[in-house]
Every structure is written in C-alpha cells, then in structure tokens.
Design an enzyme around this catalytic site. Structure first.
Site, PDB file in Angstrom:
ATOM      1  N   CYS A  79       0.824  -1.207   0.000  1.00 40.80           N
ATOM      2  CA  CYS A  79       0.000   0.000   0.000  1.00 40.80           C
ATOM      3  C   CYS A  79       0.865   1.267   0.000  1.00 40.80           C
ATOM      4  CB  CYS A  79      -1.002  -0.062   1.152  1.00 40.80           C
ATOM      5  SG  CYS A  79      -2.423   1.000   0.891  1.00 40.80           S
ATOM      6  N   HIS A 170      -3.243  -5.242   1.628  1.00 40.99           N
ATOM      7  CA  HIS A 170      -2.531  -5.462   2.892  1.00 40.99           C
ATOM      8  C   HIS A 170      -2.600  -6.924   3.310  1.00 40.99           C
ATOM      9  CE1 HIS A 170      -2.143  -1.213   4.353  1.00 40.99           C
ATOM     10  NE2 HIS A 170      -3.166  -1.027   3.542  1.00 40.99           N
ATOM     11  N   GLU A 172      -0.887  -8.325   5.426  1.00 36.69           N
ATOM     12  CA  GLU A 172      -0.600  -8.422   6.866  1.00 36.69           C
ATOM     13  C   GLU A 172      -1.850  -8.244   7.721  1.00 36.69           C
ATOM     14  OE1 GLU A 172      -0.164  -5.854   5.032  1.00 36.69           O
ATOM     15  OE2 GLU A 172      -0.432  -3.995   6.169  1.00 36.69           O
TER      16      GLU A 172
HETATM   17  N1  GLN Z   1      -3.622   6.304   0.963  1.00 39.23           N
HETATM   18  C1  GLN Z   1      -2.386   6.095   1.643  1.00 39.23           C
HETATM   19  C2  GLN Z   1      -1.266   6.924   1.016  1.00 39.23           C
HETATM   20  O1  GLN Z   1      -1.456   7.508   0.019  1.00 39.23           O
HETATM   21  C3  GLN Z   1      -1.992   4.637   1.640  1.00 39.23           C
HETATM   22  C4  GLN Z   1      -2.991   3.859   2.437  1.00 39.23           C
HETATM   23  C5  GLN Z   1      -2.443   2.638   3.090  1.00 39.23           C
HETATM   24  O2  GLN Z   1      -1.241   2.389   3.145  1.00 39.23           O
HETATM   25  N2  GLN Z   1      -3.344   1.860   3.638  1.00 39.23           N
HETATM   26  O3  GLN Z   1      -0.194   6.970   1.534  1.00 39.23           O
END
Ligand code: GLN
Length: 192
Positions: A79, A170, A172
């Site tokens: 992410c 994710h 995790e």
């Molecule tokens: N939207 C977040 C960002 O731009 C990432 C979201 C996440 O890691 N769950 O950093």
C-alpha cells in the site's frame, strides 16, 4: 532469516506477526542505527506515504535505504509501501525510494470506496488469497523488467521487479501467510 520492518508509522506490527508465523525473525527500523543492523530483506508497511516520506527524509534514512534496494536488498512494500517504491506517482513530487519501474496512482479508488475486501489470485501462489484494500493505490502501468502478479477488476494490484515486490492490498491484515511466504522464498532464491 532476519527481516527489517520499517516502523516509522503505519501497520508494521502486523507484518512482524505474520513473519513470526512464517518462522522468520524481524526487527523494527526507526533510525539509522537500527538500519545498520544485518538484514536479509526489508518490509515497507502501509500507512500514509507523505508522512512516511517526510520522516525518512528527516531521519536521514531515505538515501541509505534507497541505495540498499538499488544494490539488490529484497524489499516488499504494501500500500503506502508500494507508493514509496513506485518510480512515478501521478502528481506527487515528494521524495520516495522510486526504485521500481511502475506508475502508481494514490487513493486510486476514491476516498469513499477506497476500502474493500476481496479474494483473488496472485501469480506464484497456488490458492486464492484474501486482499484487504484501505484507501489503496493501484498500479496504472508497468515498464521494463516488471512482472504483473495480480489484477482486481482490471487494475494491477501486485507486481514484482527482480528483488522488489509490491502489493496495493494489505496481506498483513489477514491471517493468510502466502504473500509473506512468497517474499521469504524470493529472498532465499536471491541467495542461490
Ligand atoms: N492512501 C495512503 C497513502 O497515500 C496509503 C494507504 C495505506 O497504506 N493503507 O499513503
């Protein structure tokens, strides 16, 4: 096997718990001294990429980590971690590692619909795996040397370039250890 987990903010404890389930040791990176310990791989967790980027810069970690990734240290970004690895982010000039030949879009699913759960296939993993998306990015396009590992609704959500692995979701945050096992295998293979 000893994995460094970037622990400046975000979901790093969950990564450590899954690594433990895979019988891999891990430790947290909060400063340069932590970083200088021996390690076989690095996990960059989810969180908030602007904050992460700012902290990395302030702590003097951005360049050493970037150099290590360029020199082949296996890395897995989830992410916000994917955003940190992406060479190009639509409209985002801030400093990142930018080591992976992908174009990513932040908050790509929109702020309201950005969080969802699905089950899908990822190349290299036999069974279907849980995929939890939280205000997630997706990968808009990949360039030379990048293999697409998973797509959801026609959007690229996992990719690999040599020793670099990135997922928009994710792993995790679920019990399933498949993606972490995949990363650990990637590390073992890189040592052969
Ligand atoms: N939207 C977040 C960002 O731009 C990432 C979201 C996440 O890691 N769950 O950093």
């Amino acid at each position: 096997m000893r994995i460094a987990v970037l622990a400046l903010q975000g979901a790093f404890e969950e990564h450590r718990a899954l690594l433990k389930k895979c019988n891999a040791d891990s430790f947290e990176i909060r400063n340069l001294e932590d970083w200088n310990q021996p390690k076989d791989g690095l996990i960059i967790p989810g969180g908030e990429s602007t904050t992460m980027s700012k902290l990395l810069h302030e702590l003097g970690l951005l360049e050493p980590v970037q150099d290590a990734i360029r020199n082949g240290l296996p890395v897995f970004g989830t992410c916000a971690g994917l955003i940190m690895l992406a060479e190009t982010i639509e409209g985002k000039p801030e400093k990142r590692f930018s080591t992976m030949n992908i174009v990513a879009r932040r908050n790509a699913y929109g702020r309201q619909l950005g969080s969802f759960f699905t089950i899908g296939k990822m190349k290299g993993i036999e069974k279907e795996i849980p995929m939890t998306f939280i205000r997630a990015p997706y990968i808009e396009s990949v360039k030379d040397g990048v293999e697409i590992l998973a797509e959801v609704d026609g959007k690229i959500v996992a990719a690999r370039q040599g020793n670099q692995l990135a997922t928009a979701f994710h792993p995790e945050l679920n019990e399933d250890v498949s993606v972490h096992s995949y990363f650990l295998k990637m590390i073992r293979d890189s040592k052969k």
